[in-house]
Design a protein around this motif. Sequence first.
Motif, short mmCIF file in Angstrom:
data_model
loop_
_atom_site.label_atom_id
_atom_site.label_comp_id
_atom_site.label_asym_id
_atom_site.label_seq_id
_atom_site.Cartn_x
_atom_site.Cartn_y
_atom_site.Cartn_z
N ALA A 440 -2.09 -12.96 22.09
CA ALA A 440 -2.02 -12.78 23.54
C ALA A 440 -2.49 -11.39 23.95
O ALA A 440 -3.23 -11.23 24.93
CB ALA A 440 -0.59 -13.03 24.02
N VAL A 441 -2.08 -10.37 23.20
CA VAL A 441 -2.53 -9.00 23.50
C VAL A 441 -4.04 -8.88 23.32
O VAL A 441 -4.73 -8.25 24.12
CB VAL A 441 -1.78 -7.99 22.60
CG1 VAL A 441 -2.37 -6.60 22.75
CG2 VAL A 441 -0.28 -7.98 22.95
N GLN A 443 -6.25 -11.21 23.70
CA GLN A 443 -6.93 -11.87 24.81
C GLN A 443 -6.93 -10.99 26.06
O GLN A 443 -7.93 -10.91 26.78
CB GLN A 443 -6.25 -13.20 25.11
CG GLN A 443 -6.42 -14.24 24.02
CD GLN A 443 -7.85 -14.74 23.92
OE1 GLN A 443 -8.46 -15.18 24.89
NE2 GLN A 443 -8.41 -14.65 22.73
N VAL A 444 -5.82 -10.31 26.29
CA VAL A 444 -5.75 -9.40 27.46
C VAL A 444 -6.72 -8.24 27.28
O VAL A 444 -7.45 -7.87 28.21
CB VAL A 444 -4.30 -8.90 27.65
CG1 VAL A 444 -4.26 -7.82 28.74
CG2 VAL A 444 -3.38 -10.05 28.01
N ARG A 445 -6.75 -7.67 26.10
CA ARG A 445 -7.68 -6.55 25.86
C ARG A 445 -9.13 -7.00 25.93
O ARG A 445 -10.00 -6.26 26.41
CB ARG A 445 -7.38 -5.93 24.51
CG ARG A 445 -6.04 -5.18 24.46
CD ARG A 445 -5.78 -4.60 23.08
NE ARG A 445 -4.53 -3.83 23.07
CZ ARG A 445 -4.01 -3.28 21.99
NH1 ARG A 445 -4.62 -3.43 20.80
NH2 ARG A 445 -2.88 -2.60 22.06
N THR A 447 -10.25 -9.31 27.81
CA THR A 447 -10.54 -9.45 29.24
C THR A 447 -10.84 -8.10 29.87
O THR A 447 -11.81 -7.94 30.63
CB THR A 447 -9.35 -10.12 29.95
OG1 THR A 447 -9.10 -11.40 29.36
CG2 THR A 447 -9.63 -10.29 31.43
N GLN A 448 -10.02 -7.11 29.55
CA GLN A 448 -10.26 -5.76 30.09
C GLN A 448 -11.59 -5.20 29.60
O GLN A 448 -12.36 -4.61 30.38
CB GLN A 448 -9.11 -4.84 29.68
CG GLN A 448 -7.76 -5.23 30.27
CD GLN A 448 -6.62 -4.39 29.73
OE1 GLN A 448 -6.77 -3.70 28.70
NE2 GLN A 448 -5.48 -4.43 30.38
#
Length: 796
Positions: A440-441, A443-445, A447-448
């Motif tokens: 999950a982390v 995927q967030v990174r 995206t950023q």
Amino acid sequence: MRAIRPADESAVRAIRPADDGALPTIRLAAILGMPATAALLGVVSATAGLGVAGWIAGLATGAGATALIATARSRSDQPAMHPADWVTLTRAVLTAGIAGLVTDSFGRPVSVTALVTLAAVALVLDGVDGQVARRTGTATPLGARLDGEVDAFLILLLSIFVSRDYGRWVLVIGAARYALLLAGWLIPWLAAPLPPRYWRKVVAAVQGIVLTVAASGLLDRLAGMIAVAAALLLLAESFGRDVIWLYRTGAGARTRLALRLAITVLAVVLVWADLLVPDRAWQFSPAAFIRIPVELLVLVAVALVLPVWPRRIVAAVIGILLGVLTFAKILNIAFFEFVGRAFNPVHDWGEIPPAVGVTRNSIGPTLTNILLVVLLLGLVVLVGAITASAIHITTVAARHRRAAVRGLAAVAAVWGLCAGLSLQLMPGFPVASTSATGLAVAQVRATQAALSDQRHFAQLIDSPDPEARVPAPDLLTGLRGKDVIIAFVEGYGQVAIQGTSFSPGVDAFLRRSTASLARAGWSTQSAWVTAPGFGGISWLAHSTLQSGLWVNSPQRYSELVSSSRFTLSDAFDKAGWRTVSDSPADDRTWPPGTQFYHYDQLYDRRNVGYHGPTFSYASMPDQYTFAEFQRVTSRLWPRSTWSPRTSRGPRCRPWFPGARSATARYSTRCPRAARPRSPSWAAPARSARPSASRSSTRCRPSPPGSPSSTIPTSSSSCSATSNPLAPSAAPAPATRCRSRSSPATLPCSGRLPPGTGRTGCCPVPPLRSSGWTPSATTSSVPSARPRQHPNRHGER
């Protein structure tokens, strides 16, 4: 098919008492059953044919059905054959005829018409006996039971017959009734009588109708399989509803406890596996699942802290998030398998439609649509199951709070100890797992990073390109007077040459080809270049080479082609070359070709003259692509060898210029089915040319000092080019060679030296062009030709 009514007083009064002549009717039914069965089998044998095995099976079925009906009626509280029972007996006799045909079908072909006719009559009578029973006031539970057993046996026979074409999974439809009967002997509460339900009658009728239609062959195999699968789903729903009703009304305390325990274990296993399953296919192993996910401990802790409604809401949200995480893992598995990297949640959504398009070209639109529906339904069911499991785990933990607290403390202590010791059963998979949180982390990174990369790449695109300011006379001076070809030979890169089972064969072929070229006076150079992509995204490599920027994502590609960045094709265009692109796999308009790359001419499968069959994803065989390349030296993308695991055409006599029919194209040894009725690979309309004939010439390099040059991209090509700037003179006929190693026709000049692998050359007149002599090079890519005619598009 009769509805079972409750045996109350009104129902008892509706049944007429048996008179003294009731027992003789049962004896009459027992006597008439066998002759009627034999007569039916005789008619079937005379009209459609019936073997010994069919006679035996039919007589056994008729005798067994007659004995069952007579015995059941004689032992009932109404020992008589009611009018509806005669209809049921007739249906049993018809079923005996079907049993004979189905049995006979295992040894020889049987008449489908006869089988479908018997089944259709039996299904029609299924709706008659119920009406007769109700109108004569003789509806009984026993009559409905006998009617249902005849239905079940008819469906079993039809499922056996259909399963031979559709697969053994169809047998589940026929075996469902008998599986429940067997389960009732083992588990008493499953044998309890069921209340009447109209939907159950509808589902049973649907099974018989669908199987009969499938057996008739009126539907194609795909449509028939879809219909049978839908019928199976309806049957599963109906049986599931009945089993749930039986469980709620008849299951004991011990059974209920065992079922609740099984459901809890299943929920824990599902969430456990969802949290630990890797997102890369090659990481699947038992050690990947022998770990303790910290996320499951957090889920149980939430259940112990929150009250009822907040706990349910939080559990539902966590379950949905876990389902989304599962979808992300599935996408990562696919992207790592085919693209060599993880799925990017910002700009990789655009890669799904092309993947669907490739699948549609490979297996057809119908199967692709079915596969998409199955995947979508499976994803919805999976997310729903994970969410329900999360809610169930929290509910059980809250219900057994004391035991849950003790278990959570013990497992948390083990997790902490494993984390402190960095215990791993397999490298990269610690026992104290946080893989779901890490994904999950990540995927967030990602995206950023994707959002910030857009701004960074936009700055690179807008940065000045020094080559764009070079005056036209100073551009590409070393290539003046030459045709330049940039070939993208779509293949499998380094993995095709090194570290595979077929690498030795490829290496041996390359060595032989290099030696052959060396004997002919040619030299080759090769090197490994890191590509910006992996798998089926070759346009990233194309745009990287053209622009000089590192284009390693679809988002960067979209930004690049939307800009006015100076490209290699722009440089050739500015220096006076005519630029052409040929991508035989494209079947639609390609806007970047004219709006960004600024090619003078675009060729694709719609205008290269090919009218033959497609080869799965590849629109045409590479043999045709290479042969036709003579008329458009351009950027060319061979594709049929790019997807070798798809269907291929016959490997017979190669295509050669001048072939005007399939007979000329193929040798007489080719399979007849491989020869279309009309010319398929014939070259597009050109100036008249004589028939191809053999020549004893051999390939040789251009004389030293010739202003022409060729950039060979494979070891199986030889070519000779003429100077486009030379004074106009009668052009010498070009020649093409055929190679044993590849069916492609190859241009050449001169004679073939011994051992080159060529079988001969065919002289061909040059193409008619607008003021320049075409190159005979056989390769692949954007090629550029110096302009010599004011008509930029008068190539032909």
